[in-house]
Design an enzyme around this catalytic site. Structure first.
Site, PDB file in Angstrom:
ATOM      1  N   ASP A  38       0.859  -1.181   0.000  1.00 39.71           N
ATOM      2  CA  ASP A  38       0.000   0.000   0.000  1.00 39.71           C
ATOM      3  C   ASP A  38       0.889   1.222   0.000  1.00 39.71           C
ATOM      4  OD1 ASP A  38      -2.127   1.963   0.721  1.00 39.71           O
ATOM      5  OD2 ASP A  38      -3.285   0.163   1.181  1.00 39.71           O
ATOM      6  N   ASN A  91      -6.260  -4.818  -6.145  1.00 36.36           N
ATOM      7  CA  ASN A  91      -7.321  -4.045  -5.528  1.00 36.36           C
ATOM      8  C   ASN A  91      -7.007  -2.555  -5.404  1.00 36.36           C
ATOM      9  OD1 ASN A  91      -9.639  -3.611  -3.428  1.00 36.36           O
ATOM     10  ND2 ASN A  91      -7.775  -3.006  -2.353  1.00 36.36           N
ATOM     11  N   TYR A 155     -12.353   6.734 -14.168  1.00 33.72           N
ATOM     12  CA  TYR A 155     -12.542   5.522 -13.356  1.00 33.72           C
ATOM     13  C   TYR A 155     -13.296   4.444 -14.149  1.00 33.72           C
ATOM     14  CZ  TYR A 155     -13.756   2.870  -9.085  1.00 33.72           C
ATOM     15  OH  TYR A 155     -13.906   1.907  -8.106  1.00 33.72           O
ATOM     16  N   LYS A 159     -11.779   0.815 -15.075  1.00 31.84           N
ATOM     17  CA  LYS A 159     -12.420  -0.403 -14.577  1.00 31.84           C
ATOM     18  C   LYS A 159     -12.905  -1.300 -15.729  1.00 31.84           C
ATOM     19  CE  LYS A 159     -12.007  -0.006 -10.097  1.00 31.84           C
ATOM     20  NZ  LYS A 159     -11.009  -0.862  -9.409  1.00 31.84           N
TER      21      LYS A 159
END
Length: 254
Positions: A38, A91, A155, A159
């Site tokens: 992260d 993710n 976005y 995606k």
């Protein structure tokens, strides 16, 4: 359910909060050793402490998914520590929402970089170990926004791109015992959806209420709903499920 992932090593990008954290928890609960990378050091430390207190083995490292070398180094470290990389969950995500006429170059580039380049970097790094091991599960987190969403040109495009990436990985890597699938969440209660509420100038409770009114099952999603779907794809027994996109949204999506 305990023990389904005993002996498996899962690598989750952006796993310190929200959906990612829910996924890490599910793998850890079911016996996997989990590695999280992260960019948010504070959230990462917090998550590591929380998981360690519960007795789960979780490896954490600060790394930016957009930097191939950082991802490769983290993956190598995990492989050397645990002996394999069996499951990869792409993710890591970010939103920079705006209507098209107001969207800046950096709003576009950042979202593309994290979602697409980040997933490419992690998948390319992981496949090396998976091919060698003749086994792997790659799960990419897409979104119902892939079908189009006002204020999310960047976005939605990223995606949707992840779905094409997923299907291509499935075709290329299937013969090595590696499957690639995607989960496309609908409205899930996370820090990211809290940001959306702030952007459109309403309270989070109002956003949840408005979203639920359009969800057939009559409730909003939680990170564990996505973790359940990810765990299905990651299961050893799901070896004939490959190149699929599962919408987890409380109702049908076209």
């Amino acid at each position: 359910m305990s023990g389904r992932f005993d002996g498996k090593v899962a690598f989750v990008t952006g796993g310190s909060r929200g959906i990612g954290k829910g996924i890490v928890q599910r793998f850890a609960e079911e016996g996997a050793k989990v590695a999280i990378i992260d960019i948010n050091e504070e959230a990462l430390t917090e998550a590591a402490n929380e998981f360690n207190e519960r007795g789960y083995e979780v490896f954490t490292k600060v790394a930016n998914v957009m930097e191939a070398e950082q991802v490769e180094n983290a993956m190598k470290e995990v492989y050397e520590k645990y002996g394999s990389v069996d499951i990869l969950v792409n993710n890591a995500g970010v939103i920079k929402d705006n209507m098209l006429f107001k969207m800046s170059d950096s709003d576009w580039d950042t979202v593309m970089g994290v979602h697409l380049k980040g997933s490419f970097n992690a998948a390319r790094a992981a496949q090396k170990y998976m091919v060698e091991n003749k086994y792997g599960r790659i799960i990419n987190i897409s979104s119902t926004s892939a079908l189009g969403n006002r204020g999310q040109a960047n976005y939605a495009t990223a995606k949707a791109g992840l779905q094409g990436f997923t299907k291509t990985l499935a075709i290329e890597l299937g013969r090595f015992g590696i499957t690639a699938n995607a989960v496309a969440p609908g409205f899930i209660e996370t820090d990211m959806t809290k940001q959306t509420a702030a952007r459109i100038g309403i309270s989070f409770e109002e956003l949840v209420e408005a979203s639920v009114s359009n969800i057939p099952v009559g409730r909003s999603g939680k990170p564990e709903d996505i973790a359940n779907a990810v765990a299905f794809y990651a299961d050893e027994q799901s070896s004939f499920v490959n190149g699929q996109v599962l919408y987890v949204a409380g109702g049908p999506k076209d």
